[in-house]
Write an enzyme that holds these catalytic residues in place. Structure first.
Site, PDB file in Angstrom:
ATOM      1  CD  GLU A   1     117.912  61.780  69.292  1.00  0.00           C
ATOM      2  OE1 GLU A   1     117.515  60.892  68.508  1.00  0.00           O
ATOM      3  OE2 GLU A   1     118.930  62.457  69.092  1.00  0.00           O
TER       4      GLU A   1
ATOM      5  N   GLY B   1     111.484  57.528  69.106  1.00  0.00           N
ATOM      6  CA  GLY B   1     111.373  57.542  70.564  1.00  0.00           C
ATOM      7  C   GLY B   1     112.692  57.687  71.295  1.00  0.00           C
TER       8      GLY B   1
ATOM      9  CE  LYS C   1     107.755  58.646  64.012  1.00  0.00           C
ATOM     10  NZ  LYS C   1     107.324  57.356  64.593  1.00  0.00           N
TER      11      LYS C   1
ATOM     12  CB  VAL D   1     105.178  61.948  75.888  1.00  0.00           C
ATOM     13  CG1 VAL D   1     106.639  62.414  75.852  1.00  0.00           C
ATOM     14  CG2 VAL D   1     105.000  60.708  75.024  1.00  0.00           C
TER      15      VAL D   1
END
Length: 448
Positions: free
Chosen positions: A136, A141, A212, A21
């Site tokens: 975010e 993702g 999450k 990433v």
């Protein structure tokens, strides 16, 4: 038009982490220099990239002189305006992010474990220092779900969120459903495709989704919810027979991050495998895709769907946050933070009611013993209906049906209707005391 013709202001960015990433984030910042300048009103410049092994970084868009192993120094550098944290984990990420915030840097992170554990502390730290903390990419993702919760829906009252937020488990369950694979075979397929790690524990046991869920609950209900508040159950007990039974009932099994408000104060935050009706939007989410279903008082039902992981999709969300932070810096202000004016009060087991399918592994499925199992539910005042079971399929067509008194080893499945979690816990405990029941029964909540 070149970016330096648009503005003379420069926003300098320090990047922590140059993995999958991180390297893609750096690429977008470098390659989209002109577009980012037009969107922010400033040149967004990458001025440092911290990583453990600079010699292993294979990204031609990252200049070698930007690489450093001194992460702490990059977080505190006077000429850095925004710090992007993509190293993951709790420590030293927590220390680095806090250092950056305390030195007046806005921070962008994709670290769900960090926010699930230390989120409330870091949100307050950012606010007290007048800087932004955006994240975010920490949930689902590239799917824009956190900003709508923070901004678009802030004027509404959210009552429920069901999210497929882990691509590994969704891929495994989907392969079991579509191709008829057993759990171990589907897991190996996920590992071969790169959807699952060599050690998949964090995914298949539900811990990744739990991080999450804590973040979603904090934003949805404006209250401090941590990973320690999340009830977690994974998918390792799901069998091919469970999948087949669900399909026969026009349902699919999904691992859900569930956030629910039961009354003015009671909130439940959980991760569990659930039976989702074929008509529900979440039932059609296949492969490694993610989706988040939100129910709000005024907006009603909302669905967010897309790629939940991967270098480029996640980097897209990260750079989107960088643009937001850069715009605020150009205007000389910080964006709206994360309000937490409500106290977290967990819903009681009496408040949380639903339909549940209970599957018992039985040494003997003869009629008398099946009635004994049903009597356990009745003794707790739970309305229960027996569903088709593997033992019945085993005897189908030869006249020897367990319902006629002919037993044998197999599964017995029951639907407990409008049952409270408190009653269900007592039922499961009593079922495990029966000699005929092998091990702990599997419980699947029904999502209508």
């Amino acid at each position: 038009m070149q970016s330096d013709q648009l503005t003379h202001k420069t926003i300098r960015v320090g990047l922590l982490g140059a993995g999958t990433v991180g390297s893609q984030t750096a690429r977008l910042i470098v390659e989209q220099r002109d577009e980012l300048a037009a969107r922010t009103g400033a040149v967004v410049e990458l001025v440092g990239v911290a990583c453990l092994r600079p010699e292993e970084v294979d990204a031609p868009w990252i200049a070698r002189d930007l690489l450093t192993t001194d992460t702490a120094a990059l977080c505190a550098r006077e000429d850095v305006d925004i710090v992007i944290e993509l190293i993951g984990g709790l420590e030293p990420a927590h220390t680095f992010v806090k250092t950056a915030l305390e030195h007046g840097k806005s921070v962008v992170t994709a670290n769900k474990a960090l926010l699930a554990k230390f989120g409330p502390e870091l949100y307050k730290c950012a606010e007290s220092h007048g800087v932004d903390l955006y994240f975010e990419a920490a949930v689902a993702g590239a799917i824009p779900i956190l900003r709508p919760l923070r901004e678009s829906l802030i004027g509404d009252e959210i009552t429920q969120i069901f999210g497929i937020v882990n691509g590994t488990t969704n891929y495994i369950l989907d392969e079991m459903t579509v191709r008829g694979l057993d759990f171990d075979t589907a897991l190996r397929a996920a590992q071969e495709k790169g959807y699952a790690e060599a050690d998949p524990t964090g995914d298949v046991e539900g811990f990744d989704a739990a991080n999450k869920a804590a973040i979603l609950a904090t934003l949805a209900f404006q209250m401090p919810v941590s990973i320690d508040d999340v009830s977690v159950e994974g998918i390792t007990a799901i069998t091919a027979a469970d999948i087949a039974a669900a399909s026969a009932e026009k349902r699919v099994i999904k691992l859900l991050a569930a956030v629910e408000r039961h009354d003015e104060n009671g909130v439940s935050v959980s991760v569990y495998p659930a039976l989702v009706g074929a008509e529900h939007p979440l039932a059609s989410v296949h492969g490694s895709f993610n989706a988040v279903f939100v129910k709000a008082q005024a907006a009603d039902d909302l669905m967010f769907y897309g790629r939940g992981a991967g270098g480029a999709p996640t980097a897209s969300a990260v750079v989107g946050d960088v643009v937001s932070a850069a715009r605020n810096l150009v205007r000389g202000c910080a964006g709206f933070g994360v309000p937490m004016y409500n106290k977290y009060v967990p819903a009681s087991d009496e408040q949380a009611r639903a339909d549940f399918v209970v599957r018992c592994n039985m040494e003997d499925t003869s009629l008398a013993l099946c009635e004994e199992v049903m009597d356990v539910f009745a003794s707790h005042g739970v309305q229960v209906e027996r569903l088709a079971s593997s033992c019945e399929a085993q005897y189908e067509g030869d006249g020897d049906c367990p319902a006629c008194g002919i037993g044998g080893q197999g599964d017995m499945r029951m639907l407990a209707k409008a049952c409270s979690e408190a009653d269900l816990h007592e039922v499961i405990a009593d079922l495990q005391k029966l000699d005929v029941v092998c091990g702990k029964p599997l419980v699947l909540r029904v999502i209508k």
